[in-house]
Write a protein that holds these residues in place. Structure first.
Motif, PDB file in Angstrom:
ATOM      1  N   VAL A   1       0.224 -64.246  36.426  1.00 54.23           N
ATOM      2  CA  VAL A   1       0.988 -63.184  35.763  1.00 54.23           C
ATOM      3  C   VAL A   1       1.528 -62.274  36.859  1.00 54.23           C
ATOM      4  O   VAL A   1       0.755 -61.743  37.658  1.00 54.23           O
ATOM      5  CB  VAL A   1       0.110 -62.356  34.798  1.00 54.23           C
ATOM      6  CG1 VAL A   1       0.893 -61.170  34.250  1.00 54.23           C
ATOM      7  CG2 VAL A   1      -0.382 -63.224  33.647  1.00 54.23           C
ATOM      8  N   TYR A   2       2.843 -62.093  36.905  1.00 56.37           N
ATOM      9  CA  TYR A   2       3.429 -61.266  37.964  1.00 56.37           C
ATOM     10  C   TYR A   2       3.877 -59.912  37.440  1.00 56.37           C
ATOM     11  O   TYR A   2       4.452 -59.800  36.349  1.00 56.37           O
ATOM     12  CB  TYR A   2       4.639 -61.959  38.599  1.00 56.37           C
ATOM     13  CG  TYR A   2       5.452 -61.017  39.467  1.00 56.37           C
ATOM     14  CD1 TYR A   2       4.974 -60.610  40.710  1.00 56.37           C
ATOM     15  CD2 TYR A   2       6.659 -60.489  39.017  1.00 56.37           C
ATOM     16  CE1 TYR A   2       5.688 -59.718  41.490  1.00 56.37           C
ATOM     17  CE2 TYR A   2       7.393 -59.607  39.800  1.00 56.37           C
ATOM     18  CZ  TYR A   2       6.896 -59.217  41.035  1.00 56.37           C
ATOM     19  OH  TYR A   2       7.597 -58.326  41.791  1.00 56.37           O
ATOM     20  N   ALA A   3       3.594 -58.871  38.226  1.00 56.93           N
ATOM     21  CA  ALA A   3       4.157 -57.541  37.982  1.00 56.93           C
ATOM     22  C   ALA A   3       4.338 -56.863  39.333  1.00 56.93           C
ATOM     23  O   ALA A   3       3.512 -57.036  40.242  1.00 56.93           O
ATOM     24  CB  ALA A   3       3.247 -56.713  37.091  1.00 56.93           C
ATOM     25  N   ASP A   4       5.427 -56.101  39.476  1.00 52.46           N
ATOM     26  CA  ASP A   4       5.635 -55.361  40.725  1.00 52.46           C
ATOM     27  C   ASP A   4       4.765 -54.104  40.708  1.00 52.46           C
ATOM     28  O   ASP A   4       3.933 -53.912  39.816  1.00 52.46           O
ATOM     29  CB  ASP A   4       7.115 -55.029  40.926  1.00 52.46           C
ATOM     30  CG  ASP A   4       7.674 -54.115  39.840  1.00 52.46           C
ATOM     31  OD1 ASP A   4       6.894 -53.581  39.022  1.00 52.46           O
ATOM     32  OD2 ASP A   4       8.906 -53.929  39.807  1.00 52.46           O
ATOM     33  N   ASP A   5       4.965 -53.235  41.688  1.00 51.22           N
ATOM     34  CA  ASP A   5       4.093 -52.074  41.817  1.00 51.22           C
ATOM     35  C   ASP A   5       4.105 -51.181  40.573  1.00 51.22           C
ATOM     36  O   ASP A   5       3.057 -50.754  40.088  1.00 51.22           O
ATOM     37  CB  ASP A   5       4.435 -51.264  43.060  1.00 51.22           C
ATOM     38  CG  ASP A   5       5.894 -50.802  43.082  1.00 51.22           C
ATOM     39  OD1 ASP A   5       6.778 -51.541  42.595  1.00 51.22           O
ATOM     40  OD2 ASP A   5       6.165 -49.698  43.587  1.00 51.22           O
ATOM     41  N   GLN A   6       5.288 -50.928  40.032  1.00 49.64           N
ATOM     42  CA  GLN A   6       5.369 -50.065  38.854  1.00 49.64           C
ATOM     43  C   GLN A   6       4.833 -50.764  37.608  1.00 49.64           C
ATOM     44  O   GLN A   6       4.137 -50.166  36.800  1.00 49.64           O
ATOM     45  CB  GLN A   6       6.804 -49.601  38.615  1.00 49.64           C
ATOM     46  CG  GLN A   6       6.916 -48.511  37.550  1.00 49.64           C
ATOM     47  CD  GLN A   6       6.055 -47.295  37.850  1.00 49.64           C
ATOM     48  OE1 GLN A   6       6.133 -46.710  38.920  1.00 49.64           O
ATOM     49  NE2 GLN A   6       5.208 -46.920  36.906  1.00 49.64           N
ATOM     50  N   GLY A   7       5.153 -52.035  37.470  1.00 46.26           N
ATOM     51  CA  GLY A   7       4.633 -52.787  36.332  1.00 46.26           C
ATOM     52  C   GLY A   7       3.117 -52.880  36.368  1.00 46.26           C
ATOM     53  O   GLY A   7       2.448 -52.784  35.326  1.00 46.26           O
ATOM     54  N   PHE A   8       2.575 -53.035  37.566  1.00 44.38           N
ATOM     55  CA  PHE A   8       1.129 -53.101  37.732  1.00 44.38           C
ATOM     56  C   PHE A   8       0.494 -51.756  37.388  1.00 44.38           C
ATOM     57  O   PHE A   8      -0.547 -51.688  36.729  1.00 44.38           O
ATOM     58  CB  PHE A   8       0.804 -53.515  39.167  1.00 44.38           C
ATOM     59  CG  PHE A   8      -0.605 -54.016  39.380  1.00 44.38           C
ATOM     60  CD1 PHE A   8      -1.458 -54.290  38.318  1.00 44.38           C
ATOM     61  CD2 PHE A   8      -1.075 -54.228  40.672  1.00 44.38           C
ATOM     62  CE1 PHE A   8      -2.747 -54.760  38.534  1.00 44.38           C
ATOM     63  CE2 PHE A   8      -2.364 -54.694  40.900  1.00 44.38           C
ATOM     64  CZ  PHE A   8      -3.200 -54.949  39.827  1.00 44.38           C
ATOM     65  N   ARG A   9       1.124 -50.669  37.821  1.00 40.06           N
ATOM     66  CA  ARG A   9       0.610 -49.332  37.489  1.00 40.06           C
ATOM     67  C   ARG A   9       0.623 -49.108  35.982  1.00 40.06           C
ATOM     68  O   ARG A   9      -0.319 -48.534  35.411  1.00 40.06           O
ATOM     69  CB  ARG A   9       1.415 -48.238  38.196  1.00 40.06           C
ATOM     70  CG  ARG A   9       0.860 -46.831  37.937  1.00 40.06           C
ATOM     71  CD  ARG A   9       1.597 -45.768  38.724  1.00 40.06           C
ATOM     72  NE  ARG A   9       1.389 -45.908  40.157  1.00 40.06           N
ATOM     73  CZ  ARG A   9       0.295 -45.516  40.793  1.00 40.06           C
ATOM     74  NH1 ARG A   9      -0.717 -44.992  40.116  1.00 40.06           N
ATOM     75  NH2 ARG A   9       0.186 -45.657  42.093  1.00 40.06           N
ATOM     76  N   ASN A  10       1.673 -49.571  35.318  1.00 38.79           N
ATOM     77  CA  ASN A  10       1.743 -49.425  33.862  1.00 38.79           C
ATOM     78  C   ASN A  10       0.596 -50.178  33.184  1.00 38.79           C
ATOM     79  O   ASN A  10       0.027 -49.692  32.199  1.00 38.79           O
ATOM     80  CB  ASN A  10       3.086 -49.941  33.348  1.00 38.79           C
ATOM     81  CG  ASN A  10       4.253 -49.059  33.760  1.00 38.79           C
ATOM     82  OD1 ASN A  10       4.061 -47.893  34.122  1.00 38.79           O
ATOM     83  ND2 ASN A  10       5.445 -49.601  33.717  1.00 38.79           N
ATOM     84  N   GLN A  11       0.268 -51.370  33.706  1.00 39.36           N
ATOM     85  CA  GLN A  11      -0.859 -52.133  33.169  1.00 39.36           C
ATOM     86  C   GLN A  11      -2.162 -51.364  33.352  1.00 39.36           C
ATOM     87  O   GLN A  11      -3.011 -51.307  32.450  1.00 39.36           O
ATOM     88  CB  GLN A  11      -0.948 -53.483  33.872  1.00 39.36           C
ATOM     89  CG  GLN A  11      -2.078 -54.386  33.392  1.00 39.36           C
ATOM     90  CD  GLN A  11      -1.856 -54.917  31.987  1.00 39.36           C
ATOM     91  OE1 GLN A  11      -0.842 -55.539  31.706  1.00 39.36           O
ATOM     92  NE2 GLN A  11      -2.804 -54.664  31.088  1.00 39.36           N
ATOM     93  N   MET A  12      -2.321 -50.769  34.523  1.00 45.17           N
ATOM     94  CA  MET A  12      -3.519 -49.985  34.799  1.00 45.17           C
ATOM     95  C   MET A  12      -3.639 -48.799  33.849  1.00 45.17           C
ATOM     96  O   MET A  12      -4.724 -48.522  33.305  1.00 45.17           O
ATOM     97  CB  MET A  12      -3.499 -49.485  36.253  1.00 45.17           C
ATOM     98  CG  MET A  12      -3.650 -50.564  37.306  1.00 45.17           C
ATOM     99  SD  MET A  12      -3.563 -49.843  38.974  1.00 45.17           S
ATOM    100  CE  MET A  12      -3.729 -51.321  39.985  1.00 45.17           C
ATOM    101  N   MET A  13      -2.540 -48.105  33.643  1.00 41.57           N
ATOM    102  CA  MET A  13      -2.543 -46.939  32.749  1.00 41.57           C
ATOM    103  C   MET A  13      -2.921 -47.345  31.326  1.00 41.57           C
ATOM    104  O   MET A  13      -3.726 -46.683  30.662  1.00 41.57           O
ATOM    105  CB  MET A  13      -1.167 -46.268  32.764  1.00 41.57           C
ATOM    106  CG  MET A  13      -0.806 -45.576  34.054  1.00 41.57           C
ATOM    107  SD  MET A  13       0.914 -44.967  34.062  1.00 41.57           S
ATOM    108  CE  MET A  13       0.859 -43.776  32.714  1.00 41.57           C
ATOM    109  N   LYS A  14      -2.337 -48.431  30.856  1.00 35.56           N
ATOM    110  CA  LYS A  14      -2.601 -48.918  29.506  1.00 35.56           C
ATOM    111  C   LYS A  14      -4.074 -49.276  29.334  1.00 35.56           C
ATOM    112  O   LYS A  14      -4.727 -48.877  28.352  1.00 35.56           O
ATOM    113  CB  LYS A  14      -1.721 -50.140  29.221  1.00 35.56           C
ATOM    114  CG  LYS A  14      -1.966 -50.783  27.861  1.00 35.56           C
ATOM    115  CD  LYS A  14      -1.097 -52.029  27.705  1.00 35.56           C
ATOM    116  CE  LYS A  14      -1.410 -52.765  26.401  1.00 35.56           C
ATOM    117  NZ  LYS A  14      -0.617 -54.012  26.283  1.00 35.56           N
TER     118      LYS A  14
END
Length: 326
Positions: free
Chosen positions: A297-310
């Motif tokens: 599953v790929y996410a860039d830095d912002q996408g990864f941060r959004n996953q962390m927040m969620k």
């Protein structure tokens, strides 16, 4: 007016400005030369688990895209807190990174760490996997229903190994117990690898880890997987039913990626993001993921941060519900 004092103040201002410019140039030069030496990639768990395996695959595939090698170093303990604390407290120059997992967002609300995802700079996410319940091949339970029924008969006796107190696998088994009204005996280890070894040796009755972390033993016929905690059956484990199929609405798993300390220089972050994306796109890296049954599953830095927040919000609520805070 004191002209000498005014002149000294003006000269001081010019000197300060020149110093700031020189510091800026020096910082830019350092970033432009990055990396000038090896990059340390911390794995906060013991060797042998899925996190360790994917980190080593990343380090190997990165050789094409990072002129200096990426060296994997295991610093296990406290469900990842020891290794992550080392990375978080490092100089933010890009030379000390860490593989991060979902425990990054669960340890603080559980009272097991002072840091949170806000203390790291996400770089890339490259994996996500569900939890699974696995037992020895000679265990008397062949279905999750049989396992749960046996656990319910003797509350607190069924030993379920996990990757450490506060780990996502500890979380998964606790949530399963809550959903089914069953009390397990949660037994922590310093990573999924040691937990699986304990299962093989008969020291625990089951483990709650990802499918990838028991795949080799499953293929050898030494273990059997009873269920996966996902919405859909998992690729390469399609014969294993989901909890949802059994009427238990529970979906819990981990993700993996790479992060560094906060305040990484913009140029260094951009370099790492680009190099990391090229690395995970390498056929060799993808082949290792597939071989180890790890989900890409790929996410860039912002996408990864959004996953962390969620997930931080979701698990904080769940920790309160399950009363798991230490």
């Amino acid at each position: 007016m004191n002209m000498n004092k005014t002149r000294r103040s003006a000269m001081g201002f010019v000197a300060a400005g020149a110093s700031a410019v020189l510091m800026g140039i020096s910082g830019w030069a350092a970033a432009a030369d990055f990396p000038a030496r090896q990059i340390e990639l911390i794995v906060p768990f013991q060797p042998g688990g899925g996190t360790d395996g994917v980190a080593r695959a990343f380090g190997e595939a990165a050789r094409k895209h990072i002129p200096q090698s990426v060296v994997v170093i295991n610093k296990p303990g406290a469900s990842g807190a020891i290794g992550w604390t080392d990375m978080i407290n490092a100089k933010p120059d890009g030379y000390k990174l860490a593989v991060v997992t979902v425990e990054l967002v669960t340890l603080k609300p559980m009272g097991l760490a002072k840091f949170s995802y806000d203390d790291v700079q996400p770089i890339i996410q490259f994996n996500a996997d569900p939890a699974a319940i696995t037992v020895r091949a000679d265990a008397p339970w062949n279905t999750i229903e049989e396992f749960l029924a046996a656990s319910k008969k003797e509350p607190g006796k069924m030993g379920v190994g996990n990757a450490g107190n506060g780990s996502i696998w500890h979380f998964a088994a606790t949530a399963l117990g809550d959903k089914t009204g069953i009390k397990f005996n949660h037994i922590p280890f310093q990573g999924a690898g040691p937990a699986v070894l304990a299962l093989m040796g008969g020291h625990v009755d089951a483990v709650a880890v990802s499918p990838a972390e028991v795949a080799q033993q499953l293929q050898a016929g030494k273990l059997k997987m009873l269920t996966v905690m996902a919405d859909q059956r998992v690729k390469n484990f399609d014969k294993v039913p989901t909890l949802k199929e059994k009427g238990i609405d529970l979906n819990i798993g981990t993700w993996r990626g790479i992060a560094g300390p906060k305040k990484l220089p913009a140029d260094v972050l951009d370099y790492l993001k680009t190099a990391a994306k090229k690395t995970v796109d390498e056929p060799a890296f993808q082949e290792v993921l597939a071989k180890q049954n790890l989900g890409f599953v790929y996410a860039d830095d912002q996408g990864f941060r959004n996953q962390m927040m969620k997930d931080a919000s979701y698990f904080a609520d769940l920790i309160k519900l399950l009363d798991m805070k230490n």
